[in-house]
Motif scaffolding. Structure first.
Motif, PDB file in Angstrom:
ATOM      1  N   ARG A 121     -10.733  -5.082  64.173  1.00 10.29           N
ATOM      2  CA  ARG A 121      -9.978  -6.343  64.239  1.00 10.29           C
ATOM      3  C   ARG A 121      -9.849  -6.918  62.817  1.00 10.29           C
ATOM      4  O   ARG A 121     -10.183  -8.060  62.536  1.00 10.29           O
ATOM      5  N   GLY A 164      -5.640  -8.060  67.588  1.00  9.47           N
ATOM      6  CA  GLY A 164      -6.530  -8.881  66.772  1.00  9.47           C
ATOM      7  C   GLY A 164      -6.437  -8.624  65.286  1.00  9.47           C
ATOM      8  O   GLY A 164      -7.241  -9.156  64.515  1.00  9.47           O
ATOM      9  N   LYS A 166      -4.883  -9.174  61.692  1.00  7.67           N
ATOM     10  CA  LYS A 166      -4.104 -10.184  60.977  1.00  7.67           C
ATOM     11  C   LYS A 166      -3.275  -9.512  59.881  1.00  7.67           C
ATOM     12  O   LYS A 166      -3.720  -8.538  59.269  1.00  7.67           O
ATOM     13  N   GLU A 211      -9.613 -19.400  59.957  1.00  3.59           N
ATOM     14  CA  GLU A 211     -10.300 -19.327  61.250  1.00  3.59           C
ATOM     15  C   GLU A 211      -9.779 -18.151  62.075  1.00  3.59           C
ATOM     16  O   GLU A 211      -8.642 -17.702  61.903  1.00  3.59           O
ATOM     17  N   SER A 212     -10.603 -17.667  62.986  1.00  7.68           N
ATOM     18  CA  SER A 212     -10.259 -16.462  63.745  1.00  7.68           C
ATOM     19  C   SER A 212      -9.018 -16.641  64.614  1.00  7.68           C
ATOM     20  O   SER A 212      -8.334 -15.668  64.938  1.00  7.68           O
ATOM     21  N   ASN A 213      -8.740 -17.887  65.009  1.00  6.07           N
ATOM     22  CA  ASN A 213      -7.582 -18.129  65.872  1.00  6.07           C
ATOM     23  C   ASN A 213      -6.299 -18.381  65.087  1.00  6.07           C
ATOM     24  O   ASN A 213      -5.250 -18.639  65.678  1.00  6.07           O
TER      25      ASN A 213
END
Length: 230
Positions: A121, A164, A166, A211-213
């Protein structure tokens, strides 16, 4: 410790990013054609001589890194070349070098590493250019390669976001590096007319710290003044 693969790592923006990643506790495999003039060493910076335009060599090196590491967490496609002038004066070999370095190699690297990055991820960062977003007379071929890179970045994110991973494109404008050593223009002497390589590394650090979101898909960085000299 996270593992990163970074192209164009021997100088300029790439070297600044490599130093920053090491400070952020990454193990960095830095790819570049030569490290003879690179004045940087660290136990977590592995210099890997590699010409990214030589596909067989590139594939072999990536497979070797994957054999040594359980996971790859970050790919930064930074290597780039530029040749400028009226398009009819740009040599064919230089057009090919821009296409292969700026566009083909990043596409191949993503193809090679996507399964690994999905597993971790992880993240892909493309160092594109502000030229990708504007009309660039006397640099239309270079701008086209960077625009293609940015478009690929946007499309790839839509393809793999559900896993997941980016994806970010950074678009720095004129930056104080050796990139302009062999062209007929350079940055103005005023401090606010040029970016520093470390400022591009700042942007990379910001993206990595999100941030992960949240995904920062696109950052454009420009100096306060728009001045060049010839």
């Amino acid at each position: 410790m996270k593992v990163a693969i970074l192209t164009g790592a021997s100088r300029g923006i790439g070297l600044a990013i490599a130093k920053r990643l090491v400070n952020l506790n990454y193990k960095v495999y830095g790819l570049a054609r030569s490290f003879e003039k690179t004045d940087f060493s660290h136990e977590n910076f592995i210099a890997v001589p590699c010409d990214v335009t030589k596909t067989n060599e590139l594939v072999e090196i990536i497979r070797r890194i994957e054999d040594q590491e359980l996971e790859i967490h970050l790919l930064i496609n930074n290597a780039g070349v530029g040749f400028f002038g009226p398009h009819e004066q740009i040599q064919i070999k230089d057009i090919q070098a821009m296409l292969r370095t700026n566009l083909e190699a990043p596409l191949i690297l993503c193809q090679l590493l996507l399964r690994n990055l999905k597993k971790s991820r992880g993240m892909i960062i493309f160092i594109s250019s502000a030229a990708a977003k504007k009309i660039s007379t006397h640099g239309c071929a270079y701008a086209a390669t960077k625009a293609g890179l940015s478009h690929f970045s946007n499309s790839l994110f839509e393809e793999i976001r559900k896993y997941g991973v980016k994806v970010t494109s950074l678009h720095p404008d004129m930056t104080k590096t050796s990139f302009y050593d062999n062209v007929d223009f350079t940055y103005d002497d005023e401090e606010d007319a040029v970016l520093l390589a470390e400022q591009v590394a700042d942007a990379v650090e910001y993206v990595l710290g999100s941030e992960s979101n949240m995904v920062v898909n696109d950052i454009t960085i420009r100096p306060q003044k728009n001045r060049i000299k010839r």
